[in-house]
Write an enzyme that holds these catalytic residues in place. Sequence first.
Site, PDB file in Angstrom:
ATOM      1  N   TYR C  56       1.340  -1.051  -0.076  1.00 15.28           N
ATOM      2  CA  TYR C  56       0.039  -0.544  -0.105  1.00 15.28           C
ATOM      3  C   TYR C  56       0.916   1.312   0.085  1.00 15.28           C
ATOM      4  O   TYR C  56       2.229   1.470   1.033  1.00 15.28           O
ATOM      5  CB  TYR C  56      -0.435   0.301   1.148  1.00 15.28           C
ATOM      6  CG  TYR C  56      -2.396  -1.093   1.403  1.00 15.28           C
ATOM      7  CD1 TYR C  56      -1.872  -2.548   1.388  1.00 15.28           C
ATOM      8  CD2 TYR C  56      -3.615  -0.213   1.061  1.00 15.28           C
ATOM      9  CE1 TYR C  56      -3.166  -3.062   1.121  1.00 15.28           C
ATOM     10  CE2 TYR C  56      -4.341  -1.597   0.930  1.00 15.28           C
ATOM     11  CZ  TYR C  56      -3.676  -2.924   0.678  1.00 15.28           C
ATOM     12  OH  TYR C  56      -4.908  -3.575   0.923  1.00 15.28           O
ATOM     13  N   GLU C  57       0.703   1.934  -0.336  1.00 16.87           N
ATOM     14  CA  GLU C  57       1.510   3.672  -0.417  1.00 16.87           C
ATOM     15  C   GLU C  57       1.573   4.038   0.498  1.00 16.87           C
ATOM     16  O   GLU C  57       2.700   4.451   0.824  1.00 16.87           O
ATOM     17  CB  GLU C  57       0.531   4.787  -1.660  1.00 16.87           C
ATOM     18  CG  GLU C  57      -1.027   5.146  -1.309  1.00 16.87           C
ATOM     19  CD  GLU C  57      -1.262   5.718  -2.601  1.00 16.87           C
ATOM     20  OE1 GLU C  57      -1.474   5.850  -3.518  1.00 16.87           O
ATOM     21  OE2 GLU C  57      -2.006   6.778  -2.075  1.00 16.87           O
ATOM     22  N   SER C  58       1.216   3.996   1.589  1.00 19.18           N
ATOM     23  CA  SER C  58       1.327   4.132   2.856  1.00 19.18           C
ATOM     24  C   SER C  58       3.079   3.722   3.381  1.00 19.18           C
ATOM     25  O   SER C  58       3.259   4.261   4.308  1.00 19.18           O
ATOM     26  CB  SER C  58       0.441   3.531   4.132  1.00 19.18           C
ATOM     27  OG  SER C  58       0.210   2.642   4.129  1.00 19.18           O
ATOM     28  N   GLY C  59       3.108   3.026   2.540  1.00 19.07           N
ATOM     29  CA  GLY C  59       4.370   2.511   2.660  1.00 19.07           C
ATOM     30  C   GLY C  59       5.015   0.745   3.320  1.00 19.07           C
ATOM     31  O   GLY C  59       6.576   0.638   3.696  1.00 19.07           O
TER      32      GLY C  59
END
Lengths: 286, 286, 268, 268
Positions: C56-59
């Site tokens: 997920y792009e949150s890391g």
Amino acid sequence: MARFLPLGRAVAENLRDGDTAAFEGFTHLIPTAAAHEAIRQGFRDLTLVRMTPDLVYDQMVGMGMAKKIVFSYAGNPGVGLLRRFRDAVENGFPHPIEIEEHSHAAMANAYEAGAAGLPCAVFRGYRGAGLAEVNPNVGSVTCPFTGEVLAAVPALRPDVTFIHAQKASRRGDVLIEGIIGVQKEAVLAARRAVVTVEEVVDDFDGLHPNLTVLPAWTVTAIAVVPGGSHPSYAHGFYDRDNAAYLEWDEISADRDRFRAWMEENVMRKSDGDFASRVSHLRKARR
Amino acid sequence: MARFLPLGRAVAENLRDGDTAAFEGFTHLIPTAAAHEAIRQGFRDLTLVRMTPDLVYDQMVGMGMAKKIVFSYAGNPGVGLLRRFRDAVENGFPHPIEIEEHSHAAMANAYEAGAAGLPCAVFRGYRGAGLAEVNPNVGSVTCPFTGEVLAAVPALRPDVTFIHAQKASRRGDVLIEGIIGVQKEAVLAARRAVVTVEEVVDDFDGLHPNLTVLPAWTVTAIAVVPGGSHPSYAHGFYDRDNAAYLEWDEISADRDRFRAWMEENVMRKSDGDFASRVSHLRKARR
Amino acid sequence: MSDAKAAPGFTPDEMMTIAASRALRDDDVCFVGIGAPSAACNVARLTHAPGITLIYESGTIGTAPDVLPLSIGDGELCDTAVTTVSVPEMFRYWLQGGRISVGFLGAAQLDRFGNINTTVIGGYGQPKTRLPGGGGAPEIASSAGEIYITMAQSRRGMVERIDFFTSFGHGEGGDHRQRLGIHTKGPTLLVTDLAVWKPDPVTREFTVVALHPGVTRDRVAETCGWPAKFADRLEETPAPTDLELETLRDLQARTKAAHARNRRQEAV
Amino acid sequence: MSDAKAAPGFTPDEMMTIAASRALRDDDVCFVGIGAPSAACNVARLTHAPGITLIYESGTIGTAPDVLPLSIGDGELCDTAVTTVSVPEMFRYWLQGGRISVGFLGAAQLDRFGNINTTVIGGYGQPKTRLPGGGGAPEIASSAGEIYITMAQSRRGMVERIDFFTSFGHGEGGDHRQRLGIHTKGPTLLVTDLAVWKPDPVTREFTVVALHPGVTRDRVAETCGWPAKFADRLEETPAPTDLELETLRDLQARTKAAHARNRRQEAV
């Protein structure tokens, strides 16, 4: 996806004559065992990339394996010069080598750019520096907003990167702790990555979420080699063997003594010998 | 060097009308208490920078504090649209605002470039993307080695960045854990940095060496505000208040209801009220 | 799927999520958009692709959430991840670095060439509806190895001409990506609540290759804003198996319970 | 220093290290070179500047080593640091980001304008002696707020013309830095075993501003490869205080003991 292999096979399957190879480690976690295995297998014409080529590159150069060195600081850390490297550069012994020399900032940025999939790294550097004049791989780009001219160097993309790390989990994730250097970038920038580790643990459950972990699918092969970083060190496992670095200064000063030492300590040994080399350097785990 | 201050003073001393300010947090650790304090103090003409403007920017826009928003995703995360932001963009209510819109990659790289002291960020992006046509701050540079054309955006350098973090040590070092977003970069890119924290501990002895720690000398002011991230969450302290995000969709849909809610829940409240808002969301510490 | 037992009743949304999940492989590294993509990716992980890496792009890298996240950065994603990195690193090393095999996106507006708009309805300067914007999608669309798209069909969503090019698909079709210097495959799959679509090998126009059970060509055509094309040999999407349907429903039930648990009303 | 008790006997090297340490302030953020700079920086930390932040290029920020590291990346540096970051981050956020107030360098060859050579003696293509190279120094020299240099005097080291510009100081003097777009101060201090030097405000040529106790102008001049210039009013460097000398000697004794401890001979 990471496969657990004996070191000999991990090296044989992932290094080839003529490869661009990085054996990375910034003073800490130097992959000595992997380098010695590469020496035993006798590769040739390697382009060896590393910010801080130290003993293992001195050894590989002295054994005639290197066609070219890409580097930013070629010293015996805390001791002085690299005498086999000098002999090659100054006297062409055992054969002449090419050098491509950068600053640390350039090399670190170039690995970062390699990991980031970019063709080049952009940074503020090399101003007034002589390296910009002797290294054709120092270019520039102009900021389209301010007009500032910034330095650019090509991204580093080794064919294979070797690193040493503290731990692997059974599924092949790799943990690096302490002075982490450019190892993560060097692995992510490379086509193939071989990791030697101190130990394998069942899993990384309970590990802090923000540590430096390389997922199994970013690693090609893992070999378990306790002590595999000696005479460098592994944070949490054993200390740096400073005495060995001091001794190397004498060993490497003489061509014959170097050859004899390599014969005795590398050619006739195996990765299984590393554990005993660090036994006196182990300490209470922090 | 970080000073411990009451939140009201930390905000008053570090935010000014007309500033470019970032209240950063990527879903996690959103600095709500600091934003509410800024709302109470009634600043004007702010350029508000954030990858994911969410409830707090919706509130600041709705209260007429924003001259411009620089962003890459203006949504209520997991719920839908930002209705006060929409009202400003679509209807100019309470007054028209400028927008500078980027992709996440561009914003993340722009913060990174700000932290790195560069005038611009260089990355492979915006190919075929409509934003490149409507945002004049999307430029390009050409790789001097491959000829590849890469995207460039100006570095982000806020006058002040506000973040929320888990812990400060007494000497003012700050620890951020979990989903760390762009907070480190947003702090290092800014001229001034204000951090609200859940708690202060004596020291960070025994902390793993590779965690995300901002040394005290990179932070301007620290205010202790337990729960200060609500309705966002603080990893290890309390969970996200998903219900509050769903409710916001209704509150913000109506101009009058929004005003009344702000009056009751922000203007007449203080940062001391945050602790009780998360009491039902606290969980056993992992 | 053929010898697994098909479940008797299921909704079009369930069929969509399950059909989408089947496209993912055990060795995929998937950049997950929130909503329908997130459900499909986690059903894949919980059924036929336990080894899949979800990012997920949150890391959060290699997450295995027990419940679906409401946002892209829920704590559950971090708690179950192999590692959590900064957002700049996520976009530099992992997406731009070429480490993602599949980017899985939703869409507000989509055209026949897989171009996506999540930015604005109407003109950019004079929007009729201002949508959230692209977030990570513009570079997911160009840097991920290939793109899967999932969305429910409607004439409002699947349109002749999108209002804004948030994420570039195949542009005007053909080799348009290559001409822009984009070397990844772009959209290779569209799964709706009615059908499975794949781009024509030459024109890159999305073409229906399979209809979900009980769905007619007409139903597909009338809920699509462009003149829908159909493959010469149309397959029928295998119905959800018991395992797939149970997995999805359990996941959604756990998700609902978890997101309700922290409602303030209940705590007071 | 004036009212502190001066120690009776000390070596020129000790005087050099202590005089160098005095230039550092409590609020400095110092990028530390190995060797003499490292000793000076740690003496400062252990005496008048307990709040100083010492940074080594291995990524260790805010270190407080109990013994001096042999290398730039000894475990002691990480064990005592506030935090340890990657090397790319070190050079991007901390050095290039403008967070370093003082870069403290040694030199193999130095000229009167503070230009440093640690790369090669002789021609670059035909070296007489190949030295280790620049490492972090080229960008430390341009990105740190100012540069302090420390080295023992010799005609071989302090030369009329350096063989290679590893790190740019004031170039040919005057505003040469500005003309190259370098906006930091460059070398502002040189501490040798015999004297303290500062650049002339206009020409930027290093000029002796203080002689260490018992050192003559002649001694300075004859150990310097360029015609040494002296300030009109020459100070005498205050002799080391008891505290300074004890601190330095204790540090060196601890260092020696620690580095000997792991010798293999003793372990066998």
